[in-house]
Design an enzyme around this catalytic site. Structure first.
Site, PDB file in Angstrom:
ATOM      1  N   TRP A   1      13.388 -46.995   2.678  1.00 32.74           N
ATOM      2  CA  TRP A   1      11.972 -47.368   2.528  1.00 32.74           C
ATOM      3  C   TRP A   1      11.534 -47.195   1.080  1.00 32.74           C
TER       4      TRP A   1
ATOM      5  N   HIS B   1      12.608 -48.434  10.050  1.00 31.24           N
ATOM      6  CA  HIS B   1      11.936 -47.311  10.719  1.00 31.24           C
ATOM      7  C   HIS B   1      10.942 -46.655   9.764  1.00 31.24           C
TER       8      HIS B   1
ATOM      9  N   LYS C   1      -6.370 -24.130   3.081  1.00 35.40           N
ATOM     10  CA  LYS C   1      -6.739 -24.850   4.300  1.00 35.40           C
ATOM     11  C   LYS C   1      -6.200 -24.141   5.531  1.00 35.40           C
TER      12      LYS C   1
ATOM     13  N   THR D   1      -3.310 -25.990  -0.170  1.00 35.63           N
ATOM     14  CA  THR D   1      -2.920 -26.220   1.222  1.00 35.63           C
ATOM     15  C   THR D   1      -2.984 -24.916   1.995  1.00 35.63           C
TER      16      THR D   1
ATOM     17  N   ARG E   1      21.573 -37.723   4.306  1.00 36.05           N
ATOM     18  CA  ARG E   1      20.760 -38.610   5.121  1.00 36.05           C
ATOM     19  C   ARG E   1      21.255 -40.041   4.928  1.00 36.05           C
TER      20      ARG E   1
ATOM     21  N   GLU F   1       0.903 -41.121  -1.649  1.00 35.36           N
ATOM     22  CA  GLU F   1       1.000 -41.758  -0.342  1.00 35.36           C
ATOM     23  C   GLU F   1       1.203 -40.734   0.778  1.00 35.36           C
TER      24      GLU F   1
ATOM     25  N   TYR G   1       0.148 -37.787   0.885  1.00 34.52           N
ATOM     26  CA  TYR G   1      -1.127 -37.109   1.150  1.00 34.52           C
ATOM     27  C   TYR G   1      -2.125 -38.063   1.772  1.00 34.52           C
TER      28      TYR G   1
ATOM     29  N   HIS H   1       9.176 -34.734  -8.249  1.00 26.16           N
ATOM     30  CA  HIS H   1       9.937 -33.804  -7.404  1.00 26.16           C
ATOM     31  C   HIS H   1      10.831 -34.558  -6.423  1.00 26.16           C
ATOM     32  N   HIS H   2      10.652 -35.882  -6.353  1.00 31.88           N
ATOM     33  CA  HIS H   2      11.585 -36.673  -5.549  1.00 31.88           C
ATOM     34  C   HIS H   2      12.797 -37.105  -6.371  1.00 31.88           C
TER      35      HIS H   2
ATOM     36  N   HIS I   1       4.179 -40.216  -3.870  1.00 36.93           N
ATOM     37  CA  HIS I   1       3.722 -38.884  -3.512  1.00 36.93           C
ATOM     38  C   HIS I   1       2.269 -38.872  -3.059  1.00 36.93           C
TER      39      HIS I   1
ATOM     40  N   SER J   1      -9.906 -30.069  11.019  1.00 36.56           N
ATOM     41  CA  SER J   1     -11.099 -29.301  10.652  1.00 36.56           C
ATOM     42  C   SER J   1     -12.284 -29.598  11.559  1.00 36.56           C
TER      43      SER J   1
ATOM     44  N   ASP K   1     -22.936 -49.543  10.458  1.00 35.57           N
ATOM     45  CA  ASP K   1     -21.609 -50.145  10.514  1.00 35.57           C
ATOM     46  C   ASP K   1     -20.906 -49.800   9.210  1.00 35.57           C
TER      47      ASP K   1
ATOM     48  N   SER L   1      -4.242 -55.132   2.082  1.00 38.62           N
ATOM     49  CA  SER L   1      -4.984 -54.639   3.241  1.00 38.62           C
ATOM     50  C   SER L   1      -5.496 -53.221   3.008  1.00 38.62           C
ATOM     51  N   SER L   2      -4.615 -52.358   2.513  1.00 36.23           N
ATOM     52  CA  SER L   2      -5.018 -50.963   2.312  1.00 36.23           C
ATOM     53  C   SER L   2      -6.105 -50.840   1.262  1.00 36.23           C
TER      54      SER L   2
HETATM   55  C1  HEA Z   1       5.272 -41.255   9.832  1.00 34.36           C
HETATM   56  C2  HEA Z   1       6.330 -41.541   9.983  1.00 34.36           C
HETATM   57  C3  HEA Z   1       7.479 -41.276  10.877  1.00 34.36           C
HETATM   58  C4  HEA Z   1       7.523 -41.006  12.231  1.00 34.36           C
HETATM   59  C5  HEA Z   1       6.382 -40.896  13.204  1.00 34.36           C
HETATM   60  C6  HEA Z   1       8.913 -40.848  12.546  1.00 34.36           C
HETATM   61  C7  HEA Z   1       9.396 -40.569  13.818  1.00 34.36           C
HETATM   62  C8  HEA Z   1      10.735 -40.397  14.130  1.00 34.36           C
HETATM   63  N1  HEA Z   1      11.793 -40.428  13.262  1.00 34.36           N
HETATM   64 FE1  HEA Z   1      11.673 -40.910  11.303  1.00 34.36          FE
HETATM   65  N2  HEA Z   1      11.586 -41.391   9.330  1.00 34.36           N
HETATM   66  C9  HEA Z   1      10.452 -41.652   8.603  1.00 34.36           C
HETATM   67  C10 HEA Z   1       9.158 -41.561   9.074  1.00 34.36           C
HETATM   68  C11 HEA Z   1       8.814 -41.291  10.392  1.00 34.36           C
HETATM   69  N3  HEA Z   1       9.675 -41.022  11.408  1.00 34.36           N
HETATM   70  C12 HEA Z   1      10.790 -42.008   7.262  1.00 34.36           C
HETATM   71  C13 HEA Z   1       9.824 -42.340   6.144  1.00 34.36           C
HETATM   72  C14 HEA Z   1      12.173 -41.967   7.175  1.00 34.36           C
HETATM   73  C15 HEA Z   1      13.043 -42.248   5.961  1.00 34.36           C
HETATM   74  C16 HEA Z   1      13.531 -43.644   5.976  1.00 34.36           C
HETATM   75  C17 HEA Z   1      14.511 -43.871   4.880  1.00 34.36           C
HETATM   76  O1  HEA Z   1      15.448 -43.077   4.722  1.00 34.36           O
HETATM   77  O2  HEA Z   1      14.329 -44.835   4.147  1.00 34.36           O
HETATM   78  C18 HEA Z   1      12.650 -41.562   8.493  1.00 34.36           C
HETATM   79  C19 HEA Z   1      13.999 -41.384   8.803  1.00 34.36           C
HETATM   80  C20 HEA Z   1      14.455 -40.908  10.030  1.00 34.36           C
HETATM   81  C21 HEA Z   1      15.786 -40.515  10.282  1.00 34.36           C
HETATM   82  C22 HEA Z   1      16.904 -40.469   9.260  1.00 34.36           C
HETATM   83  C23 HEA Z   1      17.622 -41.744   9.234  1.00 34.36           C
HETATM   84  C24 HEA Z   1      18.673 -41.730   8.195  1.00 34.36           C
HETATM   85  O3  HEA Z   1      18.550 -41.025   7.203  1.00 34.36           O
HETATM   86  O4  HEA Z   1      19.626 -42.489   8.390  1.00 34.36           O
HETATM   87  C25 HEA Z   1      15.858 -40.151  11.606  1.00 34.36           C
HETATM   88  C26 HEA Z   1      17.072 -39.658  12.281  1.00 34.36           C
HETATM   89  O5  HEA Z   1      17.025 -38.959  13.200  1.00 34.36           O
HETATM   90  C27 HEA Z   1      14.548 -40.327  12.153  1.00 34.36           C
HETATM   91  C28 HEA Z   1      14.201 -40.082  13.467  1.00 34.36           C
HETATM   92  C29 HEA Z   1      12.915 -40.179  13.976  1.00 34.36           C
HETATM   93  C30 HEA Z   1      12.591 -39.970  15.353  1.00 34.36           C
HETATM   94  C31 HEA Z   1      13.556 -39.688  16.456  1.00 34.36           C
HETATM   95  C32 HEA Z   1      11.222 -40.114  15.457  1.00 34.36           C
HETATM   96  C33 HEA Z   1      10.403 -39.964  16.703  1.00 34.36           C
HETATM   97  O6  HEA Z   1       9.336 -39.104  16.450  1.00 34.36           O
HETATM   98  C34 HEA Z   1       9.910 -41.292  17.180  1.00 34.36           C
HETATM   99  C35 HEA Z   1       9.258 -41.124  18.525  1.00 34.36           C
HETATM  100  C36 HEA Z   1       8.649 -42.379  19.064  1.00 34.36           C
HETATM  101  C37 HEA Z   1       9.241 -43.191  19.922  1.00 34.36           C
HETATM  102  C38 HEA Z   1      10.615 -42.947  20.395  1.00 34.36           C
HETATM  103  C39 HEA Z   1       8.568 -44.399  20.409  1.00 34.36           C
HETATM  104  C40 HEA Z   1       8.172 -44.338  21.800  1.00 34.36           C
HETATM  105  C41 HEA Z   1       9.107 -44.711  22.910  1.00 34.36           C
HETATM  106  C42 HEA Z   1       9.727 -45.877  23.183  1.00 34.36           C
HETATM  107  C43 HEA Z   1       9.885 -46.993  22.213  1.00 34.36           C
HETATM  108  C44 HEA Z   1      10.307 -46.073  24.483  1.00 34.36           C
HETATM  109  C45 HEA Z   1      11.781 -46.073  24.526  1.00 34.36           C
HETATM  110  C46 HEA Z   1      12.295 -44.691  24.525  1.00 34.36           C
HETATM  111  C47 HEA Z   1      13.557 -44.371  24.794  1.00 34.36           C
HETATM  112  C48 HEA Z   1      14.600 -45.402  25.033  1.00 34.36           C
HETATM  113  C49 HEA Z   1      13.986 -42.940  24.810  1.00 34.36           C
HETATM  114  N4  HEA Z   1      13.714 -40.781  11.173  1.00 34.36           N
HETATM  115  C1  HEA Z   2       2.580 -36.009   5.169  1.00 35.23           C
HETATM  116  C2  HEA Z   2       3.505 -36.034   4.359  1.00 35.23           C
HETATM  117  C3  HEA Z   2       3.996 -34.958   3.446  1.00 35.23           C
HETATM  118  C4  HEA Z   2       3.407 -33.784   3.049  1.00 35.23           C
HETATM  119  C5  HEA Z   2       2.053 -33.226   3.412  1.00 35.23           C
HETATM  120  C6  HEA Z   2       4.344 -33.148   2.169  1.00 35.23           C
HETATM  121  C7  HEA Z   2       4.112 -31.924   1.548  1.00 35.23           C
HETATM  122  C8  HEA Z   2       4.939 -31.360   0.595  1.00 35.23           C
HETATM  123  N1  HEA Z   2       6.159 -31.836   0.189  1.00 35.23           N
HETATM  124 FE1  HEA Z   2       7.115 -33.465   0.963  1.00 35.23          FE
HETATM  125  N2  HEA Z   2       7.935 -35.225   1.490  1.00 35.23           N
HETATM  126  C9  HEA Z   2       7.407 -36.155   2.355  1.00 35.23           C
HETATM  127  C10 HEA Z   2       6.190 -36.069   2.998  1.00 35.23           C
HETATM  128  C11 HEA Z   2       5.289 -35.023   2.811  1.00 35.23           C
HETATM  129  N3  HEA Z   2       5.481 -33.906   2.054  1.00 35.23           N
HETATM  130  C12 HEA Z   2       8.301 -37.264   2.526  1.00 35.23           C
HETATM  131  C13 HEA Z   2       8.061 -38.497   3.405  1.00 35.23           C
HETATM  132  C14 HEA Z   2       9.405 -36.993   1.734  1.00 35.23           C
HETATM  133  C15 HEA Z   2      10.695 -37.799   1.597  1.00 35.23           C
HETATM  134  C16 HEA Z   2      10.567 -39.118   0.991  1.00 35.23           C
HETATM  135  C17 HEA Z   2      11.897 -39.805   0.978  1.00 35.23           C
HETATM  136  O1  HEA Z   2      12.733 -39.444   0.122  1.00 35.23           O
HETATM  137  O2  HEA Z   2      12.132 -40.675   1.838  1.00 35.23           O
HETATM  138  C18 HEA Z   2       9.136 -35.713   1.088  1.00 35.23           C
HETATM  139  C19 HEA Z   2      10.007 -35.119   0.187  1.00 35.23           C
HETATM  140  C20 HEA Z   2       9.690 -34.010  -0.565  1.00 35.23           C
HETATM  141  C21 HEA Z   2      10.447 -33.562  -1.681  1.00 35.23           C
HETATM  142  C22 HEA Z   2      11.693 -34.240  -2.265  1.00 35.23           C
HETATM  143  C23 HEA Z   2      12.910 -33.834  -1.542  1.00 35.23           C
HETATM  144  C24 HEA Z   2      14.102 -34.544  -2.041  1.00 35.23           C
HETATM  145  O3  HEA Z   2      14.253 -35.721  -1.756  1.00 35.23           O
HETATM  146  O4  HEA Z   2      14.900 -33.898  -2.725  1.00 35.23           O
HETATM  147  C25 HEA Z   2       9.827 -32.423  -2.157  1.00 35.23           C
HETATM  148  C26 HEA Z   2      10.296 -31.625  -3.316  1.00 35.23           C
HETATM  149  O5  HEA Z   2       9.619 -30.916  -3.909  1.00 35.23           O
HETATM  150  C27 HEA Z   2       8.678 -32.191  -1.326  1.00 35.23           C
HETATM  151  C28 HEA Z   2       7.779 -31.148  -1.481  1.00 35.23           C
HETATM  152  C29 HEA Z   2       6.601 -31.014  -0.768  1.00 35.23           C
HETATM  153  C30 HEA Z   2       5.652 -29.932  -0.996  1.00 35.23           C
HETATM  154  C31 HEA Z   2       5.795 -28.792  -1.950  1.00 35.23           C
HETATM  155  C32 HEA Z   2       4.611 -30.164  -0.142  1.00 35.23           C
HETATM  156  C33 HEA Z   2       3.356 -29.341  -0.028  1.00 35.23           C
HETATM  157  O6  HEA Z   2       2.213 -30.142   0.015  1.00 35.23           O
HETATM  158  C34 HEA Z   2       3.361 -28.432   1.167  1.00 35.23           C
HETATM  159  C35 HEA Z   2       2.278 -27.385   1.084  1.00 35.23           C
HETATM  160  C36 HEA Z   2       2.120 -26.570   2.328  1.00 35.23           C
HETATM  161  C37 HEA Z   2       2.540 -25.314   2.518  1.00 35.23           C
HETATM  162  C38 HEA Z   2       3.307 -24.567   1.480  1.00 35.23           C
HETATM  163  C39 HEA Z   2       2.327 -24.607   3.816  1.00 35.23           C
HETATM  164  C40 HEA Z   2       1.013 -23.924   3.997  1.00 35.23           C
HETATM  165  C41 HEA Z   2       0.690 -22.939   2.964  1.00 35.23           C
HETATM  166  C42 HEA Z   2       0.506 -21.612   3.186  1.00 35.23           C
HETATM  167  C43 HEA Z   2       0.583 -20.986   4.530  1.00 35.23           C
HETATM  168  C44 HEA Z   2       0.104 -20.807   2.016  1.00 35.23           C
HETATM  169  C45 HEA Z   2       1.010 -19.762   1.533  1.00 35.23           C
HETATM  170  C46 HEA Z   2       2.335 -20.266   1.163  1.00 35.23           C
HETATM  171  C47 HEA Z   2       3.031 -19.914   0.089  1.00 35.23           C
HETATM  172  C48 HEA Z   2       2.476 -19.229  -1.096  1.00 35.23           C
HETATM  173  C49 HEA Z   2       4.514 -20.191   0.089  1.00 35.23           C
HETATM  174  N4  HEA Z   2       8.616 -33.165  -0.361  1.00 35.23           N
HETATM  175 CU   LIG Z   3       6.258 -35.797  -2.769  1.00 37.38          CU
END
Ligand code: HEA
Ligand code: HEA
Ligand SMILES: [Cu+2]
Ligand code: CUA
Lengths: 295, 536, 293
Positions: free
Chosen positions: B144, B79, B333, B330, B452, B257, B259, B304-305, B255, B270, B108, B171-172
């Site tokens: 993942w 997933h 923004k 952020t 999780r 990634e 962003y 921070h991860h 990380h 925007s 293009d 690809s990327s």
């Molecule tokens: C960009 C990325 C992205 C997106 C869009 C989503 C979308 C969703 N994620 Fe995602 N999720 C991740 C990125 C994302 N996730 C990542 C990175 C992890 C961590 C993996 C890891 O731990 O290694 C994670 C882990 C994660 C967990 C934790 C699993 C675990 O720790 O064991 C869960 C649990 O609820 C969850 C739920 C969902 C759900 C319900 C959606 C929903 O928003 C999805 C909605 C979309 C659909 C459902 C598809 C459309 C519909 C159909 C296919 C038709 C059939 C429908 C029915 C039968 C109802 N995700």
């Molecule tokens: C699009 C993806 C995305 C984005 C944008 C962010 C944004 C941020 N993330 Fe997140 N993060 C993930 C995707 C993302 N993260 C994913 C996928 C994981 C889990 C990976 C995994 O383990 O599987 C993760 C996990 C993760 C962790 C690790 C958690 C753990 O495993 O223990 C941490 C810890 O610091 C963190 C921090 C942050 C912070 C500080 C930001 C900041 O950029 C957020 C900044 C934004 C705001 C703060 C809000 C707006 C600001 C204001 C309104 C201004 C005023 C606010 C203040 C002064 C408070 N993220």
């Molecule tokens: Cu991060």
């Protein structure tokens, strides 16, 4: 030119419906389980305060973070909602197209967040320093994670034990086991041999692993530390002297099929009870080795 | 020179489209390639969504009912991988392909054949990855994040995972090189850097991030490959290596990634908020600098991860402070978007609705991110559902909603037809509300102590999990509306008249007829067109 | 820069027609990857790996043939040329980051992991509890003596030093060749370009010899703990790049023999020479951090 005909109307209806549904599902459960905290999860909304000075510190830092975010959220969302409500085209609002830039405002909303962040960072850094200080421990326990369980060794006493998921949970957790998890006490959060520790004692954990990475976590103690194969990590806790009890946690790093079945149970007892327990265990262990060598 | 003009003449009169399968398989047209990316991304979104639905079904109540614990781990892993590398990233590349040449007045993409290659690697990569479900030992199950030594324990799927990642990386990188070169070299005369639309700006910076970090991921998985098959000791303490070293290298990629997945979204928002506020974007320059600062900071916050792996105190402090700092740009923004709406003249068409949801919900996700950055608190949150809630708020209501907003915004330009706005509004409201039903309770679960990546849980977590699953099912079903609306629009939508589908829309794309002609700007746009788009 | 790029001729930026080569490339890559999977998972003999590289070679041949043909027709204007150059530079940047990952691993091991295993710093208890007899040193094959009890480190003063000289010289010769090309001196160009790739192949041959020594005399292998891992992976990937670079130089040389390139337009030549300099610089890093220090 295209205009929305529905806009935000469905949101109002769906929102009300969702809230009603939530209230409807939640209320009977809330009422039913009011005095049986073990079985209902509706009221589990926040971190536990815990039973160590560290966990209380962590809780405080968590709450500071939460309230800061809530406050900023109310402010920012407030302004957004204000615009959404009062600056709508449909209610005749005319856009002020000259409003594109304002250096003063921009400086303000860059510096104030910095100050807020500093305000949050100070207690966090302070807490972190306390957590990191594992000197002067009174008892060292070596914790070794394996797939799937924990091995505990009371350093220097010859006492050690292996702690795994209890048999009842194990049986109920099989795919389609037919056993209701609700019928198992502390389903998935119970072990055969808990870690026994004295309260009011600074205990240092020396954490390692034999196969893959695990993580030792007991929320009530406010600590979590990864167990890395080939390395030793340190952590410590001291349970309040007046809070003996059983504290539960789980392995917190994906470690394979059994990751969800690797609980941690700590039995915190009085110092005297602990000494008695340790003596018993040491004797039993000695007897066991004697038996093993004689046979 | 004479022969040059001759060659041009030869090629210019081929303005008609190639037909049949060749048009797609041999494609060099940025719009065709963009379309293929978007269709691919949609398929992957549903594939990843299907895995997510299975996860939510298994977690509906305590006890194991549907899948075995090992399969559950595979579902979680796949997933994550499919959503990130299959759904979100290709969607952004698809939008880049469609919009960047149009928005900068180029004919293009700069390197059209490379563009074709970048796309076609992807389906093959996912065939490789997804077919790992069929091999002995089933699909990858180490998360993942692929941490060793656990991932080294995989069976036959191990090399499939590694090589699929390699292909996605290639690809990327190629796609990102194309974007950078297009933006740097193909802007129309008069389209200076500081007149570029923000979607182009954010993508430029994203592409830089991609080129910088995808190779690092490739390095990390290569080390894993040799550790597994050729006896190296990178992640083995006995040989002098360290399993944690993988995490450092992975998150140096990982990380930035995240962003990569959100910055183009910032760009889209925007564009849309000004359009439906009928007011130029507030603080254009600040937006550009904020994006650049976020990208810069993203390189120095990776640990921070890894707060719980046993880092030295000094490292914990450094990474905590650096991570918290990201809230500042952020925040800039978010404030700028808010100021753009302030004293505007707002209307609430589907693109705007999705953008507003982005604004609220991404900010909530940012807030939880900030809480995660507080190291002592992260000791409690790490690897719990609090983190899962955090990243779905930034990824689903952030990246995915921004993609949907973008599609609803530009679809009329792409196909020259308007979609069913009523249905799209319902799609929005169902998504926005059930998204919160799905993921908000996960904050509670995490704080209450649910880790999780577990297939089964203690009974006190049952209630909120059930709510979350119900939210998940409705959210998932609602997503079926999305392809349906697009399909209906393409087949039978009402024709869009004029160049501008939305009254407040600005930018070069709205100077072209709808649908946009097959070859975008065969002659560069005029200065007046550029000036109209760059009113800030 | 962008605005003056749009001289009138740039209205005719060359957008190529559909081409079969990209899809062939994607299929070749796919075949290569499946071949590697099948080989590593033991689904067949070593031959399963073969089709991928062959297809890949076929594809490179075909794609380059097309592009070179188009180039000779003069279809590419200066703006297209600039796209190619920028593309190449960013590609090289991505390669730098790839090597960066391996250098990162080397530094991490030397500065953090090995000292920790030896009892220093934040995770110092590791030594006391798990590896009590281990003393941190570099080079090392770790506390478990992975890959054998004793091995010898590769000396910086033997082949490595000679190879450094070779690569530095080749950097010089390629630059001379470039100047000759720009000055229209084809004879000099041919000579110095030939010298460059000959030096490149010499480098590879010597490195092969070095590896042979390592395996047979020094008991130093890929499996020799973290030292062997970093040594062979870094020098191995570098050697691979030198090989590819030398082949590309050879191809460019053949094109020179056929009279390709003008003093003003010679993207392929420049791209390859940039690549060569990149390989050179990486080697310097290797020499200092892998062999010398
Ligand atoms: C960009 C990325 C992205 C997106 C869009 C989503 C979308 C969703 N994620 Fe995602 N999720 C991740 C990125 C994302 N996730 C990542 C990175 C992890 C961590 C993996 C890891 O731990 O290694 C994670 C882990 C994660 C967990 C934790 C699993 C675990 O720790 O064991 C869960 C649990 O609820 C969850 C739920 C969902 C759900 C319900 C959606 C929903 O928003 C999805 C909605 C979309 C659909 C459902 C598809 C459309 C519909 C159909 C296919 C038709 C059939 C429908 C029915 C039968 C109802 N995700
Ligand atoms: C699009 C993806 C995305 C984005 C944008 C962010 C944004 C941020 N993330 Fe997140 N993060 C993930 C995707 C993302 N993260 C994913 C996928 C994981 C889990 C990976 C995994 O383990 O599987 C993760 C996990 C993760 C962790 C690790 C958690 C753990 O495993 O223990 C941490 C810890 O610091 C963190 C921090 C942050 C912070 C500080 C930001 C900041 O950029 C957020 C900044 C934004 C705001 C703060 C809000 C707006 C600001 C204001 C309104 C201004 C005023 C606010 C203040 C002064 C408070 N993220
Ligand atoms: Cu991060
Ligand atoms: Cu042990 Cu998870």
């Amino acid at each position: 030119m295209y205009r929305a005909r529905l806009g935000i109307r469905p949101g109002i209806w769906l929102g009300i419906a969702a809230l009603l549904a939530a209230a409807w599902t939640a209320s009977p459960a809330m009422a039913l389980d009011a005095d049986n905290p073990g079985s209902s999860g509706w009221r589990l909304l926040n971190l536990p305060v815990g039973v160590t000075s560290i966990s209380r510190d962590v809780y405080r830092i968590h709450m500071i973070g939460l309230w800061v975010c809530v406050a900023i959220g109310i402010l920012v969302f407030g302004v957004m909602i204000w615009s959404i409500v009062f600056h709508r085209q449909s209610s005749g609002a005319v856009a002020d197209v000259t409003l594109v830039h304002n250096t003063k405002v921009e400086i303000i909303w860059t510096t104030i967040p910095v100050l807020i962040l500093i305000g949050m960072a100070i207690p966090a850094a302070h807490g972190l320093v306390l957590i990191s200080d594992d000197s002067h421990s009174q008892l060292d326990i070596k914790v070794t994670g394996f797939q799937w369980g924990w091995h505990y060794e009371y350093v220097g006493t010859g006492v050690s034990l292996v702690s795994k998921l209890d048999a009842k949970s194990m049986a109920a957790s099989e795919l389609d086991s037919g056993i209701s998890p609700y019928s198992v006490p502390h389903y998935l959060r119970n072990v055969d041999h808990p870690l026994v520790v004295p309260v009011g004692t600074k205990i240092r954990l020396l954490i390692g692993a034999v196969d893959v990475i695990h993580s030792w976590w007991v929320p009530d103690f406010g600590i979590k530390k990864d167990a890395i194969p080939g390395y030793i990590n340190q952590s410590w806790f001291e349970v309040d002297a007046d809070k003996p009890g059983v504290y539960r946690g789980q392995c917190a790093e994906l470690c394979g099929r059994g990751h969800g079945y690797m609980p941690i149970v700590v039995d915190a007892v009085s110092k005297a009870d602990f000494q008695a327990w340790l003596k018993r265990e040491a004797a039993a262990e000695k007897a066991a080795t004697a038996r093993a060598s004689s046979s | 020179m004479a022969e040059t003009t001759h060659a041009h003449a030869e090629h210019d009169d081929h303005d008609h489209k190639p037909h049949g399968w060749r048009r797609w398989v041999f494609a060099t047209n940025h719009k065709d390639i963009g379309t293929m990316y978007l269709v691919f991304s949609c398929i992957m979104f549903f594939t990843g969504g299907l895995f997510a639905m299975t996860i939510r079904a298994e977690l509906f109540k305590p006890g194991l009912q549907i899948v075995d614990a090992g399969v559950f781990n595979s579902l979680t892993t796949m997933h994550g991988l499919v959503m990130i590398f299959g759904a979100i990233m290709p969607a952004w590349v698809g939008l880049a392909n469609w919009m960047i040449p149009i928005q900068i007045g180029a004919p293009d993409m700069a390197l059209p054949r490379l563009n074709n290659l970048s796309f076609w690697i992807l389906p093959f990569a996912f065939v490789l990855l997804l077919s790992s479900w069929l091999v002995p030992g089933s699909a990858p199950a180490g998360g993942w994040t692929m941490y060793p030594p656990l991932t080294l324990q995989l069976g036959a799927s191990f090399p499939m995972l590694i090589f699929a990642i390699h292909m996605m990386g290639i690809s990327s990188i190629l796609g990102a090189i194309n974007v950078v070169v297009t933006i740097m070299n193909l802007r129309a005369p008069g389209m200076t850097l500081m007149r570029m639309p923000l979607f182009v700006w954010t993508w430029l910076i994203t592409a830089f991030l991609l080129i910088a970090v995808m190779p690092v991921l490739a390095g990390a998985v290569t080390m894993m490959l040799t550790d597994h098959f050729f006896g190296t000791s990178f992640f083995n303490a006995a040989g002098g290596g360290d399993p944690v070293m993988f995490q450092h290298i992975f998150w140096f990629f990982g990380h930035p990634e995240v962003y990569i997945m959100i910055l183009p979204g910032f760009g889209v928002i925007s564009e849309i908020i000004p359009a439906f506020s009928r007011k130029p974007l507030f603080g254009y320059e600040a937006m550009v600098y904020a994006t650049a600062s976020i990208a810069f900071l993203s390189f120095i916050v990776w640990a921070h991860h890894m707060f719980t792996v046993g880092l030295p105190l000094s490292a914990l402090l450094f990474f905590m402070f650096a991570t918290m700092l990201i809230a500042v740009p952020t925040g800039v923004k978010v404030f700028n978007w808010t100021a753009t709406m302030w004293r505007g003249s707002l209307s609430f068409e589907p693109p705007m609705l999705f953008s507003l949801a982005f604004l609220f919900l991404f900010t909530i996700g940012g807030f939880s991110g900030l809480m995660l950055a507080l190291v002592p608190a992260d000791f409690q949150y790490q690897d719990t559902y609090f983190v899962v809630a955090h990243f779905h708020y930034v990824l689903v209501s952030g990246s995915a909603f921004a993609i949907m907003a973008a599609v609803y915004y530009w679809l009329p330009k792409w196909v020259g037809r308007m979609y069913d706005m009523r249905l799209a509004t319902w799609h929005f409201w169902l998504s926005a509300i059930f998204f919160n039903v799905l993921f908000f309770p996960q904050h509670f679960l995490g704080l209450a102590g649910m880790p999780r990546r577990i297939p089964d849980y203690a009974v006190q977590f049952a209630d909120w999990n059930m709510v979350s699953s119900i939210g998940g099912f409705v959210f998932g079903l609602s997503q079926l509306l999305f392809p349906y609306i697009i399909w209906k629009c393409v087949r039978s939508g009402k024709r869009v008249e004029g160049t501008r589908a939305w009254e407040g829309a600005r930018g070069l794309e709205w100077e072209l007829p709808s649908p946009a002609p097959y070859h975008s700007w065969t002659t560069p746009p005029t200065e007046a067109m550029i000036a109209r788009g760059a009113e800030h | 820069m962008a605005s003056n790029a749009h001289a009138p001729d740039s209205q005719h930026y060359y957008v190529p027609h559909g081409s079969p080569w990209p899809i062939v490339a994607a299929i070749a890559l796919f075949t290569l990857m499946w071949g590697a999977v099948a080989y590593l998972d033991n689904w067949g003999g070593a031959w399963v790996f073969l089709p991928g590289p062959l297809l890949l070679l076929f594809m490179f041949g075909g794609w380059f043939h097309t592009v070179i043909g188009e180039n000779q027709l003069g279809i590419y204007n200066t703006q297209v040329d600039r796209s190619f150059r920028m593309g190449m530079l960013w590609f090289i940047f991505s390669e730098v980051m790839f090597f960066g990952a391996f250098f990162g691993a080397l530094f991490y091991a030397r500065v953090l992991a090995v000292p920790w295993l030896g009892g220093a710093g934040a995770r110092g208890l590791t030594n006391l509890i798990l590896w009590p007899k281990y003393e941190a040193a570099w080079p090392t094959n770790g506390p478990g003596h992975v890959g054998g009890d004793s091995f010898q480190a590769m000396s910086a003063y033997g082949i490595a030093a000679i190879n450094t000289l070779i690569l530095l010289t080749s950097g010089l010769t390629v630059t001379i060749a470039h100047h000759a090309l720009r000055a229209g001196n084809r004879g000099r160009l041919k000579l110095f370009l030939a010298l460059t790739f000959v030096l490149g192949f010499c480098f590879v041959a010597l490195q092969g010899h070095e590896y042979y020594d390592a395996y047979t005399k020094l008991n130093l292998r890929l499996t020799t703990g973290i030292y062997g891992s970093t040594f062979f992976m870094l020098t191995g990937f570098h050697g691979l790049h030198v090989t590819i670079g030398a082949i590309m130089l050879l191809v460019v040389w053949l094109r020179v023999l056929r009279g390709h390139f003008t003093p003003r337009q010679h993207f392929a030549f420049e791209a390859v020479s940039w690549y060569w300099h990149f390989v050179d610089v990486v080697w310097l890093g290797l020499f200092v951090f892998v062999y010398w220090l």
